[in-house]
Design a protein around this motif. Structure first.
Motif, PDB file in Angstrom:
ATOM      1  N   UNK A  76       0.846  -1.198   0.000  1.00 53.92           N
ATOM      2  CA  UNK A  76       0.000   0.000   0.000  1.00 53.92           C
ATOM      3  C   UNK A  76       0.871   1.234   0.000  1.00 53.92           C
ATOM      4  N   UNK A  77       0.434   2.223  -0.767  1.00 56.24           N
ATOM      5  CA  UNK A  77       1.155   3.490  -0.847  1.00 56.24           C
ATOM      6  C   UNK A  77       0.166   4.630  -0.663  1.00 56.24           C
ATOM      7  N   UNK A  91      -3.216   3.645  -2.588  1.00 58.35           N
ATOM      8  CA  UNK A  91      -3.120   2.752  -3.741  1.00 58.35           C
ATOM      9  C   UNK A  91      -2.545   1.433  -3.246  1.00 58.35           C
ATOM     10  N   UNK A  92      -3.122   0.335  -3.677  1.00 59.51           N
ATOM     11  CA  UNK A  92      -2.580  -0.980  -3.393  1.00 59.51           C
ATOM     12  C   UNK A  92      -1.984  -1.473  -4.706  1.00 59.51           C
ATOM     13  N   UNK A  93      -0.667  -1.603  -4.728  1.00 59.15           N
ATOM     14  CA  UNK A  93       0.056  -1.988  -5.933  1.00 59.15           C
ATOM     15  C   UNK A  93       0.434  -3.455  -5.812  1.00 59.15           C
ATOM     16  N   UNK A  94       0.189  -4.210  -6.870  1.00 56.06           N
ATOM     17  CA  UNK A  94       0.479  -5.635  -6.833  1.00 56.06           C
ATOM     18  C   UNK A  94       1.209  -6.118  -8.066  1.00 56.06           C
ATOM     19  N   UNK A  95       1.944  -7.188  -7.861  1.00 52.27           N
ATOM     20  CA  UNK A  95       2.686  -7.808  -8.955  1.00 52.27           C
ATOM     21  C   UNK A  95       2.583  -9.324  -8.801  1.00 52.27           C
ATOM     22  N   UNK A 115       1.209  -6.711 -13.537  1.00 52.99           N
ATOM     23  CA  UNK A 115       1.183  -5.656 -12.526  1.00 52.99           C
ATOM     24  C   UNK A 115      -0.106  -4.871 -12.645  1.00 52.99           C
ATOM     25  N   UNK A 116      -0.644  -4.483 -11.498  1.00 53.11           N
ATOM     26  CA  UNK A 116      -1.856  -3.684 -11.477  1.00 53.11           C
ATOM     27  C   UNK A 116      -1.945  -2.955 -10.140  1.00 53.11           C
ATOM     28  N   UNK A 117      -2.959  -2.110 -10.015  1.00 56.55           N
ATOM     29  CA  UNK A 117      -3.190  -1.447  -8.734  1.00 56.55           C
ATOM     30  C   UNK A 117      -4.674  -1.149  -8.584  1.00 56.55           C
ATOM     31  N   UNK A 118      -5.086  -0.986  -7.344  1.00 58.07           N
ATOM     32  CA  UNK A 118      -6.428  -0.517  -7.020  1.00 58.07           C
ATOM     33  C   UNK A 118      -6.269   0.537  -5.935  1.00 58.07           C
ATOM     34  N   UNK A 132     -12.732  -1.224   3.261  1.00 58.44           N
ATOM     35  CA  UNK A 132     -12.311  -0.721   1.950  1.00 58.44           C
ATOM     36  C   UNK A 132     -10.957  -1.299   1.553  1.00 58.44           C
ATOM     37  N   UNK A 133     -10.046  -1.427   2.510  1.00 57.55           N
ATOM     38  CA  UNK A 133      -8.736  -2.014   2.245  1.00 57.55           C
ATOM     39  C   UNK A 133      -8.863  -3.483   1.835  1.00 57.55           C
ATOM     40  N   UNK A 134      -9.675  -4.227   2.549  1.00 56.76           N
ATOM     41  CA  UNK A 134      -9.898  -5.640   2.230  1.00 56.76           C
ATOM     42  C   UNK A 134     -10.491  -5.795   0.843  1.00 56.76           C
ATOM     43  N   UNK A 135     -11.459  -4.945   0.511  1.00 62.79           N
ATOM     44  CA  UNK A 135     -12.085  -4.989  -0.808  1.00 62.79           C
ATOM     45  C   UNK A 135     -11.078  -4.644  -1.905  1.00 62.79           C
ATOM     46  N   UNK A 136     -10.240  -3.649  -1.667  1.00 64.38           N
ATOM     47  CA  UNK A 136      -9.229  -3.263  -2.659  1.00 64.38           C
ATOM     48  C   UNK A 136      -8.242  -4.400  -2.904  1.00 64.38           C
TER      49      UNK A 136
END
Length: 161
Positions: A76-77, A91-95, A115-118, A132-136
């Motif tokens: 998370x950023x 923003x939750x950034x994932x790879x 790679x994506x983010x929500x 909201x964090x869990x959903x993201x």
């Protein structure tokens, strides 16, 4: 009225023409990988969600010919900070680093990175922010899985030959 009939007829004729030319949808049950892939993901909530989505899209393995291994990373950023210094959006950034191996030979048939983010808002109560964090995080796992499946479906013609 008559223009509606013409457009409906044109649409029906267009669908018949596509069927006659050998057109087959990528996501049909006849996909080269449907039911042929086992999944190895991280033993985390995000890994479980990713695996669940992969199984929805590619089916549960019946006669596995391939193994898809996925390693996830997420962080998370802060995305929006108020003048008072409070973070109101993240923003939750994932790879996802993935590889598809043929079980019989152990050779890598395909590999890649997705790679994506929500984002989510951190306003309101602590419970609302946590929800909201869990959903993201759930949305991010689904997005990464969909990106992997899209790439695999593009490559599936090469794998079946």
């Amino acid at each position: 009225m008559s223009s509606d009939r013409i457009s409906r007829r044109a649409a029906a004729l267009g669908l018949l023409a596509l069927g006659g030319c050998g057109f087959a949808p990528v996501y049909s049950d006849g996909s080269a990988l449907r039911g042929l892939v086992t999944f190895q993901t991280d033993e985390t909530v995000a890994g479980y969600r990713l695996r669940e989505r992969l199984e929805q899209r590619l089916g549960v393995s019946q006669n596995a010919r391939y193994e898809l291994r996925v390693a996830l990373s997420q962080n998370s950023q802060p995305a929006a900070i108020t003048a008072a210094g409070d973070t109101v959006r993240f923003n939750v950034v994932g790879r996802a680093d993935w590889s598809l191996r043929a079980i019989a030979t152990g050779q890598i048939a395909a590999e890649g990175k997705s790679e994506s983010f929500t984002s989510y808002a951190a306003t309101g109560t602590t419970v609302a922010t946590q929800a909201a964090s869990t959903d993201a995080n759930a949305r991010l796992s689904i997005a990464l899985a969909d990106m992997i499946v899209s790439r695999l479906l593009i490559l599936s013609n090469d794998l079946s030959q």
